[in-house]
Motif scaffolding. Sequence first.
Motif, PDB file in Angstrom:
ATOM      1  N   TYR A  54       2.250 -19.156  27.325  1.00 33.09           N
ATOM      2  CA  TYR A  54       1.667 -17.966  26.713  1.00 33.09           C
ATOM      3  C   TYR A  54       1.562 -16.883  27.779  1.00 33.09           C
ATOM      4  N   LEU A  55       1.397 -15.667  27.330  1.00 31.15           N
ATOM      5  CA  LEU A  55       1.190 -14.571  28.272  1.00 31.15           C
ATOM      6  C   LEU A  55      -0.122 -13.893  27.942  1.00 31.15           C
ATOM      7  N   VAL A  56      -0.866 -13.565  28.979  1.00 32.99           N
ATOM      8  CA  VAL A  56      -2.168 -12.948  28.777  1.00 32.99           C
ATOM      9  C   VAL A  56      -2.053 -11.470  29.091  1.00 32.99           C
ATOM     10  N   ARG A  57      -2.500 -10.625  28.183  1.00 32.43           N
ATOM     11  CA  ARG A  57      -2.433  -9.188  28.466  1.00 32.43           C
ATOM     12  C   ARG A  57      -3.618  -8.764  29.330  1.00 32.43           C
ATOM     13  N   GLU A  58      -4.798  -9.195  28.919  1.00 29.45           N
ATOM     14  CA  GLU A  58      -5.974  -8.888  29.730  1.00 29.45           C
ATOM     15  C   GLU A  58      -7.078  -9.861  29.351  1.00 29.45           C
ATOM     16  N   CYS A  59      -8.070  -9.969  30.214  1.00 29.63           N
ATOM     17  CA  CYS A  59      -9.217 -10.771  29.817  1.00 29.63           C
ATOM     18  C   CYS A  59     -10.510 -10.138  30.269  1.00 29.63           C
ATOM     19  N   TYR A  60     -11.564 -10.519  29.604  1.00 27.66           N
ATOM     20  CA  TYR A  60     -12.867  -9.910  29.828  1.00 27.66           C
ATOM     21  C   TYR A  60     -13.886 -10.997  30.107  1.00 27.66           C
ATOM     22  N   GLY A  61     -14.580 -10.877  31.225  1.00 25.10           N
ATOM     23  CA  GLY A  61     -15.717 -11.763  31.473  1.00 25.10           C
ATOM     24  C   GLY A  61     -15.416 -12.928  32.401  1.00 25.10           C
ATOM     25  N   PHE A  62     -14.190 -12.993  32.955  1.00 28.71           N
ATOM     26  CA  PHE A  62     -13.894 -14.107  33.846  1.00 28.71           C
ATOM     27  C   PHE A  62     -13.904 -13.627  35.293  1.00 28.71           C
ATOM     28  N   SER A  90      -0.622 -11.747  24.727  1.00 28.24           N
ATOM     29  CA  SER A  90       0.261 -10.590  24.571  1.00 28.24           C
ATOM     30  C   SER A  90       0.829 -10.462  23.164  1.00 28.24           C
ATOM     31  N   ARG A  91       0.809 -11.566  22.392  1.00 33.69           N
ATOM     32  CA  ARG A  91       1.264 -11.529  20.992  1.00 33.69           C
ATOM     33  C   ARG A  91       0.743 -12.762  20.290  1.00 33.69           C
ATOM     34  N   ASN A  92       1.156 -12.972  19.060  1.00 35.90           N
ATOM     35  CA  ASN A  92       0.720 -14.166  18.345  1.00 35.90           C
ATOM     36  C   ASN A  92       1.556 -15.360  18.798  1.00 35.90           C
ATOM     37  N   PHE A  93       0.888 -16.354  19.373  1.00 37.37           N
ATOM     38  CA  PHE A  93       1.609 -17.530  19.852  1.00 37.37           C
ATOM     39  C   PHE A  93       1.358 -18.750  18.979  1.00 37.37           C
ATOM     40  N   GLY A  94       0.464 -18.639  18.020  1.00 36.69           N
ATOM     41  CA  GLY A  94       0.141 -19.798  17.185  1.00 36.69           C
ATOM     42  C   GLY A  94      -1.107 -20.495  17.700  1.00 36.69           C
ATOM     43  N   LYS A  95      -1.769 -21.182  16.782  1.00 37.38           N
ATOM     44  CA  LYS A  95      -3.075 -21.742  17.112  1.00 37.38           C
ATOM     45  C   LYS A  95      -3.035 -22.743  18.271  1.00 37.38           C
ATOM     46  N   GLU A  96      -2.015 -23.589  18.297  1.00 35.74           N
ATOM     47  CA  GLU A  96      -1.990 -24.640  19.318  1.00 35.74           C
ATOM     48  C   GLU A  96      -1.938 -24.033  20.725  1.00 35.74           C
ATOM     49  N   ILE A  97      -1.133 -22.970  20.858  1.00 35.95           N
ATOM     50  CA  ILE A  97      -0.987 -22.341  22.170  1.00 35.95           C
ATOM     51  C   ILE A  97      -2.258 -21.555  22.504  1.00 35.95           C
ATOM     52  N   ALA A  98      -2.827 -20.881  21.493  1.00 35.03           N
ATOM     53  CA  ALA A  98      -4.072 -20.137  21.739  1.00 35.03           C
ATOM     54  C   ALA A  98      -5.147 -21.086  22.262  1.00 35.03           C
ATOM     55  N   LEU A  99      -5.173 -22.264  21.657  1.00 42.53           N
ATOM     56  CA  LEU A  99      -6.145 -23.272  22.072  1.00 42.53           C
ATOM     57  C   LEU A  99      -5.879 -23.719  23.513  1.00 42.53           C
ATOM     58  N   THR A 100      -4.602 -23.881  23.831  1.00 40.81           N
ATOM     59  CA  THR A 100      -4.232 -24.263  25.197  1.00 40.81           C
ATOM     60  C   THR A 100      -4.709 -23.211  26.190  1.00 40.81           C
ATOM     61  N   ALA A 101      -4.508 -21.926  25.829  1.00 41.84           N
ATOM     62  CA  ALA A 101      -4.957 -20.855  26.720  1.00 41.84           C
ATOM     63  C   ALA A 101      -6.467 -20.949  26.914  1.00 41.84           C
ATOM     64  N   GLU A 112     -20.623 -20.943  27.643  1.00 46.06           N
ATOM     65  CA  GLU A 112     -19.780 -19.758  27.529  1.00 46.06           C
ATOM     66  C   GLU A 112     -18.998 -19.909  26.219  1.00 46.06           C
ATOM     67  N   ILE A 113     -18.646 -18.779  25.628  1.00 45.78           N
ATOM     68  CA  ILE A 113     -17.824 -18.821  24.418  1.00 45.78           C
ATOM     69  C   ILE A 113     -16.516 -18.120  24.763  1.00 45.78           C
ATOM     70  N   VAL A 114     -15.451 -18.892  24.870  1.00 48.38           N
ATOM     71  CA  VAL A 114     -14.156 -18.320  25.255  1.00 48.38           C
ATOM     72  C   VAL A 114     -13.370 -18.017  23.976  1.00 48.38           C
ATOM     73  N   CYS A 115     -13.200 -16.724  23.699  1.00 48.83           N
ATOM     74  CA  CYS A 115     -12.482 -16.340  22.480  1.00 48.83           C
ATOM     75  C   CYS A 115     -11.061 -15.960  22.865  1.00 48.83           C
ATOM     76  N   VAL A 116     -10.100 -16.556  22.200  1.00 49.78           N
ATOM     77  CA  VAL A 116      -8.705 -16.225  22.494  1.00 49.78           C
ATOM     78  C   VAL A 116      -8.168 -15.397  21.338  1.00 49.78           C
ATOM     79  N   ASN A 117      -7.857 -14.137  21.629  1.00 53.17           N
ATOM     80  CA  ASN A 117      -7.282 -13.295  20.582  1.00 53.17           C
ATOM     81  C   ASN A 117      -5.778 -13.524  20.557  1.00 53.17           C
ATOM     82  N   ASP A 118      -5.326 -14.171  19.487  1.00 54.97           N
ATOM     83  CA  ASP A 118      -3.933 -14.601  19.396  1.00 54.97           C
ATOM     84  C   ASP A 118      -3.091 -13.519  18.702  1.00 54.97           C
ATOM     85  N   GLY A 119      -3.050 -12.345  19.324  1.00 57.44           N
ATOM     86  CA  GLY A 119      -2.224 -11.263  18.775  1.00 57.44           C
ATOM     87  C   GLY A 119      -2.656 -10.764  17.416  1.00 57.44           C
TER      88      GLY A 119
END
Length: 332
Positions: free
Chosen positions: A306-314, A74-85, A42-49
Amino acid sequence: MLVDQDDVELSVIVPMYNEEQNIDYLFERLIAALNPLKIKYEIVCVNDGSKDNTLKCLIEHHRRNPAIKVVNLSRNFGKEIALTAGIDYAIGAAVIPIDADLQDPPELIAELIAKWREGYDVVYATRRSRQGESWLKRLTAKMFYQTIERMSPVPIPRNTGDFRLLDRRVVDTLKQLPEHNRFMKGLFAWVGFNQTSILYDRPQRYRGVTKWNYWRLWNFALDGITSFSFVPLKVWSYFGLTLSLLSFLYASFLIIRTLILGIDIPGYASLMVTVLFLGGVQLLSLGIIGEYLGRVYEQVKGRPLYLVRECYGFSSESFNQPAQNIIQVQKN
Ligand code: UDP
Ligand code: MG
């Protein structure tokens, strides 16, 4: 449409912030590298705002290929947090974070997997060379790695980014680390396990520009050092001790000299120098305490990472991360 979630072997995690120009080529290269491996991925893409069309492009790709999944923060949280998500959402038996700008060649995934199959839990990819980076960036990067190497009790491998393979065991451990200040390179090293490395030449960014200016890099370095070392805090006790000893010697000298030679009026220069020097040192040490204190405050507030606005494919079962991080879940 949902893919069968049970037996995903490999999760590739891509944090993305304004990467619309790279997406098409990224998936082309990634999929070309993944398909011959004959594993379920699977390819999990995190859109970081992102402020451009990154999300729209990602959703289009997801519609065409359900193995591409999207987490929209929900907004830009920075790469480290995006990676955590991304790590929280990934379900694969192995997880590989990769940059969207193709600076981490997807072709190396085969090598990472081969090492993993040999029994290693963490396989990191170390840069043999860095192309297209200014001498200043290379110099500051080198200084940073040297400093953190000396200060941190756990060895943090040099010239190694987040591009690495993590076994499920390691991922589950990482998910339990509650810290807010997520210096991922350090955390990956901190968990330990069986680690090994492979070497590669880091190419230039495919398109777009880096999001890391020097101010951001400086703060990143501070995050790294403060979360992995107490040396900057402790050094002041020793410095203060040495300074007190020296002042005691100097004071004794002054007293004896005054007793023998009488009062000596001049002394403005030495007084000014001492006062300014001590004032400077005190402010510096206070500032360093402030750096740590700020991070302690951040941690104590206990806000979600982090806060997630929506996700697709899970599928809903795959939300194995803290529920507080999800505002609204849109299944697709
Ligand atoms: N990135 C992100 N959030 C940010 C900044 C960057 O998710 O706030 C992502 C970015 O889209 C890319 C990766 O992190 O996939 C690395 O960023 P970049 O190429 O700008 O960093 P560099 O390679 O210059 O260190
Ligand atoms: Mg890059």
